[in-house]
Design an enzyme around this catalytic site. Sequence first.
Site, mmCIF file in Angstrom:
data_model
loop_
_atom_site.group_PDB
_atom_site.id
_atom_site.type_symbol
_atom_site.label_atom_id
_atom_site.label_comp_id
_atom_site.label_asym_id
_atom_site.label_seq_id
_atom_site.Cartn_x
_atom_site.Cartn_y
_atom_site.Cartn_z
ATOM 1 N N VAL A 30 0.820 -1.222 0.000
ATOM 2 C CA VAL A 30 0.000 0.000 0.000
ATOM 3 C C VAL A 30 0.852 1.270 0.000
ATOM 4 O O VAL A 30 0.355 2.349 -0.322
ATOM 5 C CB VAL A 30 -1.013 0.045 1.180
ATOM 6 N N SER A 57 -6.141 4.172 15.495
ATOM 7 C CA SER A 57 -5.658 3.579 16.747
ATOM 8 C C SER A 57 -5.910 4.535 17.905
ATOM 9 O O SER A 57 -5.878 5.765 17.719
ATOM 10 C CB SER A 57 -4.150 3.319 16.670
ATOM 11 N N TYR A 80 3.955 6.573 14.554
ATOM 12 C CA TYR A 80 2.683 5.824 14.487
ATOM 13 C C TYR A 80 1.509 6.712 14.900
ATOM 14 O O TYR A 80 0.466 6.743 14.230
ATOM 15 C CB TYR A 80 2.808 4.603 15.400
#
Length: 248
Positions: free
Chosen positions: A65, A142, A155
């Site tokens: 991706v 998340s 992240y």
Amino acid sequence: MTGSTLKGKRILVTGGSRGIGAAIVRLLADEGAQVAFTYSSREESAAEVAKGLSGEGHFYLKMDVASEESVKEGVDQVLAKWPEVHGVVNNAGITKDNLFIRMKADDFDAVMDTNLKGTFLVTKALSRSLMKNKGSVVNITSVIGQTGNPGQANYAASKAGTVAMSKSIALELASREVRVNCVAPGFIATEMTSALNEEQKKKIMEKVPLGFIGEGRDVAQAVRFLLSDESRYITGHTISVNGGLFME
Ligand code: NDP
């Protein structure tokens, strides 16, 4: 247990070869969808997931991706098999943790390229078909994108960025009745979290009010809802699946 909330829908799931993605693929198939799912390196895991699926017409393919070329090739393959795509779940994701002070720019880029840019590339490549079919986009973010976390600057940024991007795309595509939402898991038992040591796990569990670790299927249930017509009036939203770890 099988249902039919997604009967007749064709849905692409990225990173379906294991973990949360595999649980999503299984549940969508149980609910009557035809599912195409991607893997990046573990073809055997993808084949294993495909073997156990209920219903027919599912397939898997290789896709990175983070690469525009690979996404284009993969989406072309999907569209060659299916004239219509009704939904996409951008689930593929990686971590490359380190304290901010030690984090290499390459590790920052790798996480942003897979988690944030990957979501952009896949959604964009499918946008024409989604617009034709009043499709639904579900992006897996998340709890870390909501709270931040030491060692996860890259992240956290990628997941918070995905929420902001999702809202923007939701606004742009609302007139075409394409809905764009996020699901923000908390602590879910997968390979990604098995990398944590016992001390780290214990610390996290102390903060989870429901007192147990979630499973991929818990996340998949929220994804199923957002892909189904049951959620037809919901867009630009994030559903937290975190046992109460973080409440907005
Ligand atoms: P896993 O590490 O178990 O699985 C990751 C999946 O993503 C695999 O299918 C992997 O493919 C695929 N993948 C990795 N890199 C790429 C890439 N460049 N292109 C395409 N596919 C890729 O992760 P989880 O199941 O734990 O996580 C799934 C999602 O949920 C992620 O977005 C993660 O950030 C998010 N999340 C997870 C939480 C958790 O507690 N586990 C908590 C919050 C969010 P392959 O098998 O071929 O390597």
